[in-house]
Design a protein around this motif. Structure first.
Motif, short mmCIF file in Angstrom:
data_model
loop_
_atom_site.label_atom_id
_atom_site.label_comp_id
_atom_site.label_asym_id
_atom_site.label_seq_id
_atom_site.Cartn_x
_atom_site.Cartn_y
_atom_site.Cartn_z
N ARG A 178 0.82 -1.21 0.00
CA ARG A 178 0.00 0.00 0.00
C ARG A 178 0.86 1.27 0.00
N ALA A 179 2.15 1.14 -0.21
CA ALA A 179 3.06 2.29 -0.11
C ALA A 179 2.70 3.38 -1.11
N GLY A 180 2.24 3.01 -2.30
CA GLY A 180 1.89 4.02 -3.30
C GLY A 180 0.76 4.91 -2.81
N ALA A 181 -0.25 4.31 -2.15
CA ALA A 181 -1.36 5.10 -1.63
C ALA A 181 -0.90 6.04 -0.53
N VAL A 182 0.03 5.56 0.30
CA VAL A 182 0.55 6.38 1.39
C VAL A 182 1.38 7.54 0.83
N LEU A 183 2.20 7.26 -0.17
CA LEU A 183 2.99 8.30 -0.81
C LEU A 183 2.10 9.34 -1.48
N ALA A 184 0.99 8.90 -2.04
CA ALA A 184 0.06 9.83 -2.67
C ALA A 184 -0.50 10.81 -1.64
N GLU A 185 -0.78 10.32 -0.43
CA GLU A 185 -1.24 11.23 0.64
C GLU A 185 -0.18 12.29 0.94
N ALA A 186 1.06 11.86 1.03
CA ALA A 186 2.14 12.80 1.34
C ALA A 186 2.29 13.87 0.27
N LEU A 187 1.97 13.51 -0.98
CA LEU A 187 2.12 14.43 -2.10
C LEU A 187 0.91 15.34 -2.31
N GLU A 188 -0.11 15.19 -1.48
CA GLU A 188 -1.30 16.03 -1.65
C GLU A 188 -1.00 17.50 -1.35
N LEU A 189 -0.43 17.78 -0.18
CA LEU A 189 -0.18 19.17 0.23
C LEU A 189 1.29 19.52 0.36
N THR A 190 2.13 18.53 0.59
CA THR A 190 3.55 18.83 0.79
C THR A 190 4.14 19.46 -0.47
N PRO A 191 4.73 20.63 -0.38
CA PRO A 191 5.42 21.19 -1.56
C PRO A 191 6.50 20.21 -2.03
N PHE A 192 6.63 20.08 -3.32
CA PHE A 192 7.52 19.04 -3.85
C PHE A 192 8.98 19.28 -3.49
N GLY A 193 9.33 20.53 -3.22
CA GLY A 193 10.70 20.83 -2.80
C GLY A 193 10.94 20.60 -1.32
N LYS A 194 9.95 20.02 -0.63
CA LYS A 194 10.08 19.80 0.82
C LYS A 194 9.80 18.36 1.23
N LEU A 195 9.58 17.47 0.28
CA LEU A 195 9.37 16.06 0.59
C LEU A 195 10.73 15.36 0.59
N LEU A 196 10.99 14.55 1.63
CA LEU A 196 12.28 13.93 1.81
C LEU A 196 12.16 12.41 1.89
N PHE A 197 12.98 11.73 1.11
CA PHE A 197 13.06 10.27 1.18
C PHE A 197 13.94 9.84 2.35
N SER A 198 13.51 8.79 3.03
CA SER A 198 14.39 8.08 3.96
C SER A 198 13.88 6.66 4.10
N THR A 199 14.67 5.80 4.75
CA THR A 199 14.25 4.43 5.02
C THR A 199 13.92 4.22 6.49
N ASP A 200 14.54 5.00 7.39
CA ASP A 200 14.50 4.74 8.83
C ASP A 200 14.93 3.30 9.12
N ALA A 201 15.78 2.74 8.28
CA ALA A 201 16.25 1.37 8.48
C ALA A 201 17.07 1.29 9.77
N HIS A 202 16.95 0.15 10.44
CA HIS A 202 17.66 -0.07 11.69
C HIS A 202 17.98 -1.55 11.84
N GLY A 203 19.24 -1.87 11.97
CA GLY A 203 19.63 -3.24 12.27
C GLY A 203 19.81 -4.12 11.06
N LEU A 204 18.78 -4.21 10.23
CA LEU A 204 18.81 -5.11 9.07
C LEU A 204 19.05 -4.34 7.78
N PRO A 205 20.02 -4.75 6.97
CA PRO A 205 20.20 -4.09 5.67
C PRO A 205 18.99 -4.31 4.76
N GLU A 206 18.20 -5.36 5.03
CA GLU A 206 16.97 -5.59 4.27
C GLU A 206 16.05 -4.37 4.30
N LEU A 207 16.07 -3.63 5.38
CA LEU A 207 15.16 -2.49 5.51
C LEU A 207 15.57 -1.34 4.61
#
Length: 370
Positions: free
Chosen positions: A291-320
């Protein structure tokens, strides 16, 4: 549409384990819960668990969705060093902004840099900084005077700060900077009742740390939304930070709202309304999986495109790291394909926004290009 091979900046993540995890430890890294799974199931029986089984086995020479036991056997056969190298090397992440505030058998900064092959930049966790200062402070006055100095010293080498005040108190803090007298009194209370290594939860000292970090001018990352059972989710809505965001604006500090889920629209509004606020999409995509695409679509509704930031918040496992990048790329690709096909966006604008969100915004915000 093929997912774009973006040059990614992971603007919020943690290090990976030095050694091979046990089966139980591996599964425990796929949940924010501190409890066992439902009887007869595993923490792999989640959107995140299924995403790991989809995207990671081929990188270790296995079929997608292979049985978890086969995957863990192959993992042990290769060893932690080789698994870290293969998985981290597959992501296309060029820069990692590493929160160094966690322990637990993780590689240190040089070790992580060797494993990932990219540039690694430190994000200093304020609460851990304060706890280290308290371990050596001889008095409440020394601690009160030393906290801001420790933040300033850390700012010499870090690219930003991070706070987990959402866990330790909640985001419904008094937005004003505390007075010197308030800080000294709070330092005394904390030291008097603190066992060795005790955690910082005092709201006055948390506010003092936030303001001390803001005054350095470096970006300040704040945990918002979803997390482990230490927090109370209703006290982690980023809208609770509105008055602090207004008050801190004259310092020149940029405020980065981490994670957000399920308050993505709140974070988007704040990034829309205030010039110094940015919204991060990490953690939200990994845990929502298919469902990540639907969640990303929510983030793109109001967030200015120059202010959206990618991250993983990965911890412990390189799989993340693998899952975080795959879900971001594929979710974004699906949205861009849809919006360009219907004529809502041009192809050139879609490519430009993908590059901004994937890494360009973070490079500008943290000064990574010098």
């Amino acid at each position: 549409m093929t997912p774009p091979r973006l040059s990614l900046v992971d603007q919020h993540c943690h290090s990976v384990l030095r050694d091979d995890p046990t089966a139980d430890s591996f599964a425990a890294h796929l949940t924010e819960s501190d409890a066992p799974p439902a009887p007869g199931t595993s923490h792999l029986d989640t959107q995140l668990g299924f995403a790991v089984r989809r995207w990671c086995p081929p990188l270790l020479g296995l079929e997608p969705h292979c049985p978890p036991g086969h995957y863990l056997d192959r993992r042990r056969e290769l060893g932690a060093d080789e698994v870290n190298r293969r998985l981290l090397g597959s992501t296309g992440i060029t820069d990692y902004l590493l929160d160094t505030g966690l322990d637990g058998g993780l590689l240190d900064l040089p070790g992580f840099a060797a494993a990932c092959g990219g540039a690694v930049h430190e994000i200093v966790r304020l609460e851990r900084l304060a706890e280290h200062a308290a371990d050596t402070a001889g008095s409440a006055e020394a601690l009160a005077d030393g906290l801001a100095g420790a933040v300033r010293e850390a700012a010499r080498t870090a690219v930003g700060f991070k706070s987990i005040a959402a866990y330790r108190h909640g985001l419904d803090l008094d937005p004003a900077a505390p007075s010197r007298a308030e800080v000294r009194a709070a330092a005394g209370r904390w030291l008097d009742g603190r066992p060795p290594g005790g955690r910082l939860t005092d709201p006055v000292l948390l506010r003092h740390l936030l303001w001390s970090a803001a005054e350095t001018g470096l970006p300040l990352q704040l945990h918002t939304g979803f997390g482990d059972p230490d927090l109370r989710l209703h006290r982690c809505d980023p809208l609770l930070l509105t008055d602090f965001i207004r008050a801190v604006r004259p310092t020149g500090c940029s405020v980065v709202l981490l994670h957000g889920y399920p308050y993505l629209r709140s974070a988007g509004y704040l990034a829309h309304a205030y010039p110094h606020v940015y919204a991060d999409i990490g953690l939200s995509l990994s845990y929502t999986g298919a469902r990540a695409g639907a969640v990303l679509a929510e983030a793109l509704e109001l967030t200015p495109f120059g202010k959206l930031l990618f991250s993983t918040d990965a911890h412990g496992l390189p799989e993340l790291f693998v899952v975080g990048t795959e879900l971001f790329r594929r979710g974004l690709t699906g949205l861009l394909a849809e919006w360009t096909a219907e004529g809502a966006w041009s192809a050139a604008d879609a490519e430009r926004v993908a590059a901004m969100a994937g890494g360009g915004n973070a490079r500008r915000l943290y000064g990574l290009d010098g």
